[in-house]
Design an enzyme around this catalytic site. Structure first.
Site, mmCIF file in Angstrom:
data_model
loop_
_atom_site.group_PDB
_atom_site.id
_atom_site.type_symbol
_atom_site.label_atom_id
_atom_site.label_comp_id
_atom_site.label_asym_id
_atom_site.label_seq_id
_atom_site.Cartn_x
_atom_site.Cartn_y
_atom_site.Cartn_z
ATOM 1 N N LYS A 93 56.039 64.944 116.557
ATOM 2 C CA LYS A 93 56.669 65.527 115.368
ATOM 3 C C LYS A 93 57.318 64.428 114.578
ATOM 4 C CE LYS A 93 57.983 68.891 112.742
ATOM 5 N NZ LYS A 93 57.311 68.142 111.632
ATOM 6 N N LYS A 129 54.970 59.529 113.660
ATOM 7 C CA LYS A 129 55.197 59.269 112.228
ATOM 8 C C LYS A 129 53.877 58.834 111.616
ATOM 9 C CE LYS A 129 58.603 59.171 109.250
ATOM 10 N NZ LYS A 129 59.886 59.882 109.277
ATOM 11 N N GLY A 168 57.405 65.861 105.683
ATOM 12 C CA GLY A 168 57.603 64.891 104.602
ATOM 13 C C GLY A 168 58.468 63.713 105.016
ATOM 14 N N ASP A 169 58.486 62.719 104.161
ATOM 15 C CA ASP A 169 59.403 61.566 104.244
ATOM 16 C C ASP A 169 59.381 60.970 102.828
ATOM 17 O OD1 ASP A 169 60.899 59.848 106.477
ATOM 18 O OD2 ASP A 169 59.952 58.397 105.162
ATOM 19 N N ASN A 244 65.172 63.344 98.080
ATOM 20 C CA ASN A 244 65.458 64.590 98.788
ATOM 21 C C ASN A 244 66.737 64.497 99.619
ATOM 22 O OD1 ASN A 244 64.869 65.954 101.747
ATOM 23 N ND2 ASN A 244 64.489 67.316 100.023
ATOM 24 N N SER A 381 62.863 71.467 110.790
ATOM 25 C CA SER A 381 61.403 71.558 110.939
ATOM 26 C C SER A 381 61.062 72.312 112.224
ATOM 27 C CB SER A 381 60.776 70.169 111.002
ATOM 28 O OG SER A 381 60.617 69.628 109.711
HETATM 29 P P1 NDP Z 1 62.404 60.458 98.626
HETATM 30 O O1 NDP Z 1 61.074 59.895 98.366
HETATM 31 O O2 NDP Z 1 62.711 61.859 98.230
HETATM 32 O O3 NDP Z 1 63.551 59.542 98.001
HETATM 33 C C1 NDP Z 1 63.673 58.203 98.350
HETATM 34 C C2 NDP Z 1 64.791 57.569 97.537
HETATM 35 O O4 NDP Z 1 65.019 56.263 98.031
HETATM 36 C C3 NDP Z 1 64.447 57.421 96.077
HETATM 37 O O5 NDP Z 1 65.628 57.480 95.325
HETATM 38 C C4 NDP Z 1 63.832 56.031 96.024
HETATM 39 O O6 NDP Z 1 63.912 55.426 94.752
HETATM 40 C C5 NDP Z 1 64.652 55.280 97.037
HETATM 41 N N1 NDP Z 1 63.827 54.228 97.655
HETATM 42 C C6 NDP Z 1 62.710 54.407 98.407
HETATM 43 N N2 NDP Z 1 62.178 53.238 98.807
HETATM 44 C C7 NDP Z 1 62.985 52.307 98.286
HETATM 45 C C8 NDP Z 1 62.980 50.904 98.354
HETATM 46 N N3 NDP Z 1 62.020 50.219 99.037
HETATM 47 N N4 NDP Z 1 63.992 50.255 97.715
HETATM 48 C C9 NDP Z 1 64.967 50.946 97.055
HETATM 49 N N5 NDP Z 1 65.017 52.280 96.971
HETATM 50 C C10 NDP Z 1 64.050 52.945 97.569
HETATM 51 O O7 NDP Z 1 62.630 60.275 100.208
HETATM 52 P P2 NDP Z 1 63.670 60.996 101.171
HETATM 53 O O8 NDP Z 1 64.924 61.305 100.447
HETATM 54 O O9 NDP Z 1 62.958 62.083 101.874
HETATM 55 O O10 NDP Z 1 63.932 59.854 102.256
HETATM 56 C C11 NDP Z 1 65.016 58.928 102.148
HETATM 57 C C12 NDP Z 1 65.320 58.348 103.513
HETATM 58 O O11 NDP Z 1 65.667 59.391 104.427
HETATM 59 C C13 NDP Z 1 64.138 57.606 104.190
HETATM 60 O O12 NDP Z 1 64.678 56.556 104.974
HETATM 61 C C14 NDP Z 1 63.554 58.666 105.125
HETATM 62 O O13 NDP Z 1 62.861 58.076 106.186
HETATM 63 C C15 NDP Z 1 64.831 59.339 105.587
HETATM 64 N N6 NDP Z 1 64.713 60.680 106.124
HETATM 65 C C16 NDP Z 1 64.085 61.678 105.430
HETATM 66 C C17 NDP Z 1 64.017 62.958 105.959
HETATM 67 C C18 NDP Z 1 63.416 64.082 105.209
HETATM 68 O O14 NDP Z 1 63.452 65.208 105.730
HETATM 69 N N7 NDP Z 1 62.892 63.897 104.013
HETATM 70 C C19 NDP Z 1 64.562 63.261 107.296
HETATM 71 C C20 NDP Z 1 65.271 62.158 107.915
HETATM 72 C C21 NDP Z 1 65.314 60.920 107.338
HETATM 73 P P3 NDP Z 1 62.636 55.436 93.793
HETATM 74 O O15 NDP Z 1 62.469 56.855 93.342
HETATM 75 O O16 NDP Z 1 62.981 54.495 92.709
HETATM 76 O O17 NDP Z 1 61.477 54.968 94.642
HETATM 77 O O1 2IT Z 2 62.653 60.985 109.550
HETATM 78 C C1 2IT Z 2 62.583 62.221 109.724
HETATM 79 O O2 2IT Z 2 63.210 62.775 110.626
HETATM 80 C C2 2IT Z 2 61.754 62.992 108.803
HETATM 81 N N1 2IT Z 2 61.198 62.432 107.859
HETATM 82 C C3 2IT Z 2 61.563 64.469 109.018
HETATM 83 C C4 2IT Z 2 60.515 64.717 110.068
HETATM 84 C C5 2IT Z 2 60.118 66.158 110.262
HETATM 85 O O3 2IT Z 2 59.180 66.357 111.042
HETATM 86 O O4 2IT Z 2 60.717 67.068 109.676
#
Ligand code: NDP
Ligand code: 2IT
Length: 449
Positions: A93, A129, A168-169, A244, A381
């Site tokens: 997952k 992943k 998603g991520d 997100n 999830s």
């Molecule tokens: P999104 O794609 O929704 O948003 C990512 C944000 O981070 C955007 O504002 C983006 O800016 C910025 N960003 C991404 N890459 C870079 C980079 N290389 N340098 C600077 N800024 C960057 O992703 P999420 O919000 O889903 O994910 C954000 C973090 O949270 C990640 O580390 C992800 O692994 C983690 N995460 C996500 C989960 C989820 O359920 N979605 C769960 C747990 C952890 P821009 O738009 O300019 O690219």
């Molecule tokens: O980093 C994370 O935990 C996620 N991007 C969410 C993974 C999931 O299966 O909901």
């Protein structure tokens, strides 16, 4: 880097030698190995059965070609990945990341972290992943759809509600999950809702999944604050990112009485002393997939937009890095400490460099690692999978309460485990040991596989 336990140092050297050039993966492994020395001393059966060496080697790694045609008719090519890391606790997952920086080392670091995070949730989910170096920025919906269909045409044979369940991520949200699920359904001729999470509410999704990671991080911090008899009320907060996780962390912090004064995207950050206007942020980032410069333009002189600085320069009591790996380095940590920051909690995966973590902890800043503080996303999830398996659909209130309960339980487990192993208040040690022990015990029970 601090020395590792004598039985763990050669394992780390082997990981580096077997996985050359994968710096982020090495970093994630080192952080866990640094914490689990005391467990290894007390439990020789883990090293006797080579549990740790086996944990560091993914069960399966899939790399594939993803060809697709852009709107002008030109053939484009990307690379797809899925690392099925560990299935001792349940089906693999973990999310899919679409970002140009994606390569095997990024997917492996994320998959490795996911094993321990998923273990901490207490839900029956293993760790995995995936993703691609595809860049969704500037692509039309039709291009994103063709890419997702091509990606799924290869990946579908490795997935299944009992096998591997992506979500998603970065760069993958409801739109991409829709195209991926639609294509999986078409190829397999099965409405197998539990094969992907993060689905829309009309086609098998769970309420609160969109909000879950950010809300969960805010709940975790509220639990940290409650430890000292405090709360978010009146606190100044900085959240990096504007995707997100960041958006829903900001929403919950505001609901709990805090004020988020800055957020960022990869071009710069905005500082809004009145508190981030969430309706406007959602309109620009969620609805229009726009840039933060528009936030500054729309609000006017009250807001400062900075394209060549660091968001960690903005004074705050609580900092939530919610963008990407290694975005908070030693210089950032020093600024936060100098400005009186008291709590750093990771909404993103591994956003704080090891040196920055050490600086923060030695200065007495409470630090919550991502595998604990951002586990609310994957936990919800798992709640989505539970609803899919029972063909049920829960209310927002009930689902949010389940999420809050899971975050409370992770918080308690981290603190209790840290205390037991002689590191009171150290959330890194607590999260790593608690996450590790459960997976390691399951691996011992399942034999040499
Ligand atoms: P999104 O794609 O929704 O948003 C990512 C944000 O981070 C955007 O504002 C983006 O800016 C910025 N960003 C991404 N890459 C870079 C980079 N290389 N340098 C600077 N800024 C960057 O992703 P999420 O919000 O889903 O994910 C954000 C973090 O949270 C990640 O580390 C992800 O692994 C983690 N995460 C996500 C989960 C989820 O359920 N979605 C769960 C747990 C952890 P821009 O738009 O300019 O690219
Ligand atoms: O980093 C994370 O935990 C996620 N991007 C969410 C993974 C999931 O299966 O909901």
């Amino acid at each position: 880097m601090p020395d590792l336990h004598e039985k763990l140092a050669p394992i780390f050297d082997e990981v580096v030698a077997r996985n050359p050039g994968e710096a982020e993966f090495h970093q994630a492994v080192h952080e866990v190995l640094e914490s689990i020395g005391p467990v290894v001393s007390a439990n020789p059966e883990y090293t006797d059965a080579e549990v740790i060496r086996r944990l560091c080697e993914p069960e399966r790694q899939i790399i594939f070609r993803v060809p697709w045609t852009d709107d002008s008719g030109k053939v484009q090519l990307n690379r797809g990945f899925r690392v099925e890391f560990n299935s001792a606790l349940g089906p693999y997952k973990g999310g899919l990341r679409f970002h140009p920086s994606v390569y095997l080392g990024i997917i492996k670091f994320l998959g490795f972290e996911q094993i321990f995070k998923n273990s901490l949730t207490g839900m029956p989910i293993g760790g995995g992943k995936g993703g691609s170096d595809f860049d969704p920025k500037g692509k039309s919906d039709a291009e994103v759809m063709r890419f997702c269909q091509s990606f799924m045409t290869e990946l579908y044979r490795h997935l299944g509600e009992y096998t591997d369940v992506p979500a998603g991520d970065i760069g993958v949200g409801g739109r991409e999950i829709g195209y991926l699920f639609g294509h999986y359904k078409r190829i397999t001729n099965r409405y197998e809702s539990g094969v992907l999470t993060g689905k829309g509410l009309t086609w098998g999704g769970s309420r609160v999944r969109v909000e879950a990671t950010g809300y969960g991080t805010a709940f975790f911090v509220a639990d940290m604050l409650a430890q000292e008899g405090s709360s978010f009320e009146g606190r100044q907060v900085v959240v990096s990112g504007a995707g997100n996780v960041a958006i829903y962390a900001i929403e919950k912090v505001h609901q709990m009485g805090g004020k988020v004064v800055a957020c960022s995207d990869s071009n710069g950050y905005v500082m809004d002393p009145a508190g981030i206007d969430l309706d406007l942020l959602k309109e620009i980032k969620e609805a229009k997939r726009g840039r933060l410069t528009e936030y500054a333009e729309r609000i006017g002189s009250r807001v400062k937009y900075v394209s060549d600085g660091s968001i960690w320069d903005v004074p705050c009591e609580i900092a939530l890095p919610c963008a990407t790996q290694n975005e908070l380095n030693a210089a950032g940590a020093e600024r936060l400490i100098a400005n009186g920051c008291q709590i750093v909690a990771e909404g993103a995966n591994m956003p704080t460099t090891p040196e920055a973590i050490r600086l923060l902890q030695s200065a007495g800043v409470k630090f919550a690692p991502g595998k604990a503080a951002n586990a609310g996303g994957v936990a919800t999830s798992a709640l989505e999978m539970q609803q899919n398996a029972s063909r049920d659909s829960w209310s927002f209130e009930y689902t949010e309460e389940r999420l809050a309960e899971i975050m409370r339980s992770i918080h308690t487990r981290c603190l209790e485990t840290a205390e037991t192993f002689g590191a009171p208040g150290d959330y890194v040690v607590g999260a790593n040991i608690a996450g590790f022990t459960q997976v390691a015990d399951a691996m011992l029970a399942l034999g040499i596989i």
